[in-house]
Design an enzyme around this catalytic site. Sequence first.
Site, PDB file in Angstrom:
ATOM      1  N   GLN A 160       0.833  -1.200   0.000  1.00  0.00           N
ATOM      2  CA  GLN A 160       0.000   0.000   0.000  1.00  0.00           C
ATOM      3  C   GLN A 160       0.869   1.253   0.000  1.00  0.00           C
ATOM      4  O   GLN A 160       0.605   2.211  -0.727  1.00  0.00           O
ATOM      5  CB  GLN A 160      -0.912  -0.011   1.233  1.00  0.00           C
ATOM      6  CG  GLN A 160      -1.877   1.135   1.261  1.00  0.00           C
ATOM      7  CD  GLN A 160      -2.764   1.144   0.034  1.00  0.00           C
ATOM      8  OE1 GLN A 160      -3.350   0.127  -0.322  1.00  0.00           O
ATOM      9  NE2 GLN A 160      -2.820   2.261  -0.665  1.00  0.00           N
ATOM     10  N   HIS A 197       2.287   3.095  -3.145  1.00  0.00           N
ATOM     11  CA  HIS A 197       1.404   3.810  -4.088  1.00  0.00           C
ATOM     12  C   HIS A 197       1.769   5.285  -4.203  1.00  0.00           C
ATOM     13  O   HIS A 197       1.742   5.856  -5.285  1.00  0.00           O
ATOM     14  CB  HIS A 197      -0.057   3.675  -3.670  1.00  0.00           C
ATOM     15  CG  HIS A 197      -0.741   2.504  -4.302  1.00  0.00           C
ATOM     16  ND1 HIS A 197      -0.866   2.363  -5.660  1.00  0.00           N
ATOM     17  CD2 HIS A 197      -1.332   1.414  -3.769  1.00  0.00           C
ATOM     18  CE1 HIS A 197      -1.499   1.242  -5.943  1.00  0.00           C
ATOM     19  NE2 HIS A 197      -1.793   0.646  -4.810  1.00  0.00           N
ATOM     20  N   GLU A 250     -10.154   2.199   3.111  1.00  0.00           N
ATOM     21  CA  GLU A 250     -10.388   1.757   1.732  1.00  0.00           C
ATOM     22  C   GLU A 250     -10.197   0.229   1.650  1.00  0.00           C
ATOM     23  O   GLU A 250     -11.051  -0.485   1.157  1.00  0.00           O
ATOM     24  CB  GLU A 250      -9.386   2.476   0.813  1.00  0.00           C
ATOM     25  CG  GLU A 250      -9.560   2.148  -0.657  1.00  0.00           C
ATOM     26  CD  GLU A 250      -8.422   2.721  -1.491  1.00  0.00           C
ATOM     27  OE1 GLU A 250      -7.408   3.193  -0.911  1.00  0.00           O
ATOM     28  OE2 GLU A 250      -8.530   2.683  -2.735  1.00  0.00           O
ATOM     29  N   HIS A 251      -9.043  -0.247   2.135  1.00  0.00           N
ATOM     30  CA  HIS A 251      -8.744  -1.686   2.167  1.00  0.00           C
ATOM     31  C   HIS A 251      -8.659  -2.134   3.622  1.00  0.00           C
ATOM     32  O   HIS A 251      -7.993  -1.472   4.431  1.00  0.00           O
ATOM     33  CB  HIS A 251      -7.396  -1.988   1.509  1.00  0.00           C
ATOM     34  CG  HIS A 251      -7.281  -1.505   0.098  1.00  0.00           C
ATOM     35  ND1 HIS A 251      -6.702  -0.282  -0.216  1.00  0.00           N
ATOM     36  CD2 HIS A 251      -7.650  -2.060  -1.077  1.00  0.00           C
ATOM     37  CE1 HIS A 251      -6.724  -0.123  -1.538  1.00  0.00           C
ATOM     38  NE2 HIS A 251      -7.296  -1.171  -2.082  1.00  0.00           N
ATOM     39  N   ASP A 259      -6.307  -6.012  -6.055  1.00  0.00           N
ATOM     40  CA  ASP A 259      -5.898  -4.939  -6.968  1.00  0.00           C
ATOM     41  C   ASP A 259      -5.903  -5.407  -8.411  1.00  0.00           C
ATOM     42  O   ASP A 259      -6.139  -4.631  -9.328  1.00  0.00           O
ATOM     43  CB  ASP A 259      -4.479  -4.464  -6.620  1.00  0.00           C
ATOM     44  CG  ASP A 259      -4.449  -3.644  -5.342  1.00  0.00           C
ATOM     45  OD1 ASP A 259      -5.520  -3.153  -4.932  1.00  0.00           O
ATOM     46  OD2 ASP A 259      -3.362  -3.512  -4.741  1.00  0.00           O
ATOM     47  N   HIS A 308     -53.220  19.083  -8.117  1.00  0.00           N
ATOM     48  CA  HIS A 308     -52.916  17.660  -7.921  1.00  0.00           C
ATOM     49  C   HIS A 308     -54.211  16.883  -7.667  1.00  0.00           C
ATOM     50  O   HIS A 308     -54.411  15.788  -8.201  1.00  0.00           O
ATOM     51  CB  HIS A 308     -51.962  17.463  -6.732  1.00  0.00           C
ATOM     52  CG  HIS A 308     -50.540  17.764  -7.059  1.00  0.00           C
ATOM     53  ND1 HIS A 308     -50.106  18.994  -7.492  1.00  0.00           N
ATOM     54  CD2 HIS A 308     -49.423  16.979  -7.017  1.00  0.00           C
ATOM     55  CE1 HIS A 308     -48.796  18.956  -7.700  1.00  0.00           C
ATOM     56  NE2 HIS A 308     -48.353  17.735  -7.414  1.00  0.00           N
TER      57      HIS A 308
END
Lengths: 432, 432
Positions: free
Chosen positions: B258, B261, B325-326, B359, B418
């Site tokens: 991770q 990145h 996220e993960h 991934d 209406h």
Amino acid sequence: MIRWNEESPKTQQALLTRPAVMASKTIQNSVQQIIEEVTCEGDAALLKYAELYDKRSNPRLVVPQEEIDNSAQQLSLELKEAIEQAYANVKTFHQAQQPKDIKLTTSPGVECELKYQAIDAIGLYIPGGSAPLPSSVLMQGVCAQLSGAKTVVLCTPVNGDNCIAPAILYAAKLCGISKVVESGGAGAIAAMAIGTQSVPKVNKVFGPGNSYVTMAKQLLSQSQTGFAIDMPAGPSEVLIIADERANPEFIAADLLSQAEHGCDSQVILLCNSESVIEQTQRALDAQLQVLPRRDIAQAAMANSALILVDSIELAFEISAQYGPEHLILQLAEAAPYLPQVKNAGSVFVGDYTPESAGDYASGTNHVLPTYGYSKVYSSLNLLDFYRTYTVQSITPQGLKNLSRAILPLADAEGLDAHANAVKIRLEAMKND
Amino acid sequence: MIRWNEESPKTQQALLTRPAVMASKTIQNSVQQIIEEVTCEGDAALLKYAELYDKRSNPRLVVPQEEIDNSAQQLSLELKEAIEQAYANVKTFHQAQQPKDIKLTTSPGVECELKYQAIDAIGLYIPGGSAPLPSSVLMQGVCAQLSGAKTVVLCTPVNGDNCIAPAILYAAKLCGISKVVESGGAGAIAAMAIGTQSVPKVNKVFGPGNSYVTMAKQLLSQSQTGFAIDMPAGPSEVLIIADERANPEFIAADLLSQAEHGCDSQVILLCNSESVIEQTQRALDAQLQVLPRRDIAQAAMANSALILVDSIELAFEISAQYGPEHLILQLAEAAPYLPQVKNAGSVFVGDYTPESAGDYASGTNHVLPTYGYSKVYSSLNLLDFYRTYTVQSITPQGLKNLSRAILPLADAEGLDAHANAVKIRLEAMKND
């Protein structure tokens, strides 16, 4: 009456162009200040706005549970049963939308799941104005209830009698809403996005509102982490496709039921019969005379058009290009055309399906994308109260198989640590 | 090593606070100018940016179909098969997500439907940078393909060799993407949102990018009617929950996969064993030494924390609060804890399920909500390429039944037109 095929492409496009909705810099600045005040002062800011904007001498925020519980006693039996009937139908339709988790083996030893999680905390906003909107409570509240959200808070300003209408409270009660707060406008939206002493911080806010409310939703969804809103807002609109045997009185009534919403409402008729259009024009004039909200409806009709088209097929093409919030089909035979429906929020099929049925009681949701957003946004549905996430579980052999894909791809993308995380496991397997 | 229970609530909160991502006014102004230029100049603006930013002497926009068709010939067999294997798994998992229309009778004579419509025109953005990202093409392209979107356009800048990597083109080919355009940055996003001579106007743009791309997506989704984007963007992140028998080498490898990145990546370990944390720290140091992207990973580790917790239950609570996220679970027995998972984008269960599997190749989507947005946003899934709308069809008797709900509600809400739309039909029934 406009004859579509006699107009230039430019005029045709202009006919389908909605009036510009400009967010003024003044509104943005006011809302930004409100957001800052709510952040710093919490409840005190909300109480200040209640005095300032709602002219309340002793404002309070949270409605006592007892008032919610006893709200039905203040309703006519007719209105109480109407709310219950609408609630039942909306619940039936949305209950059928309950999501199901998906689990499958994508390749040997690789199990993947798509799971649904109800969003934890939901905020509902109901605008004030001249009349209460219990139907808006039902449309949003039923979804929140069915999702099982842990927290559901409803904010709405008090009415002229210095209280929240019992019809709103009773609808909230049916939907099991845990907290009703007497607060309106941008302040209420900020309170739900940020949290105050009395208003819980929520993850997602739903509901319509004026330009301050809309601006607050937009600004806060950009600045508050983990906070989202339902969909972009715009004026309400209807497009009717009618053929030569449609009832002009019905068409006129449906056009006006949209036009009475607001001066910025837009209504369009596409029809292949000159005579039906002429009769609709006459019916409009007659029905307008007796309408209490005549001024509003008349102003809205000025943004609107009755258009003669050569064919019903062409009408569906024009409708797809416009992307109407509501699409009413008054056709002798609608079924063959339904597959041609595109970019509509909600579709009303047949002579006895007026828009007001969907607004209140058929069961479908009346929160719909408008202003052309029906090309890409959904009608409000139960899934808007959920989020999805994935889970994967891989066996050693499964990972070995996958490594033939992972290692070359990680290499191509220059991500060595990604490859390492697999290689180190392949090594460990050898030693096992 | 941080001992969670010895820290003050304030420090605990600080540990879970992500570094602020500030959108600078300078970026906003540049992007605004790019949007205006693309609006006025179309292709000419894109060609100008290609010369200016990508230093191309003879820029072109659309990649000839022949180059896409022949892309496989330029790939190693290993990489070609890796792309095909990943494509197959991602397709299998997303194929299972095909939505089903719902049709039911909510009350006698009232038929309601929830229908799915594929969004017409989809834009995919793939960033450039030091290495091509074929996996990003697959994750978005498979969904677009399965939805049956009429138009799918992919924009990506050329690489240092003045071309788009064949791995990108081959992934695009597998996904049946109709048009690949050599254009990057905010200009490419503007072109897809607005349309140019070469780039079709789309309804929704997906894909990651730098701060200019993110700003363009944000600005255009607010200003372009009928245009939407996938989800808010933020730096990538992982949270690992590990117990005393977890493998520290595996943990370290996952943390680093991770961290490599980007410098703004965030990685967190929550573990109930001091010894495992210490061994992980040592494994991290050793594995870092041999990592080509060591500088990036090391910078990311500085935003990161190895945290000792008293119990695994507490770890799940902290994770739900952070919203990773993960989420990687390296636990002797993960199954009993899975119902406690909340606010995660994608979950990786067991020793042999590294993040890199998801991934690239397990089949789940790697486009995930980050920066705390997993509290309210979904992992990318097939439904993001569809919209829903409703259809209702009511018989005369059905409308008569519903009128008991519609008329009192329209009256309570002060919307006479209406009510009229229903009354006029009830009258017509009497005369039939």
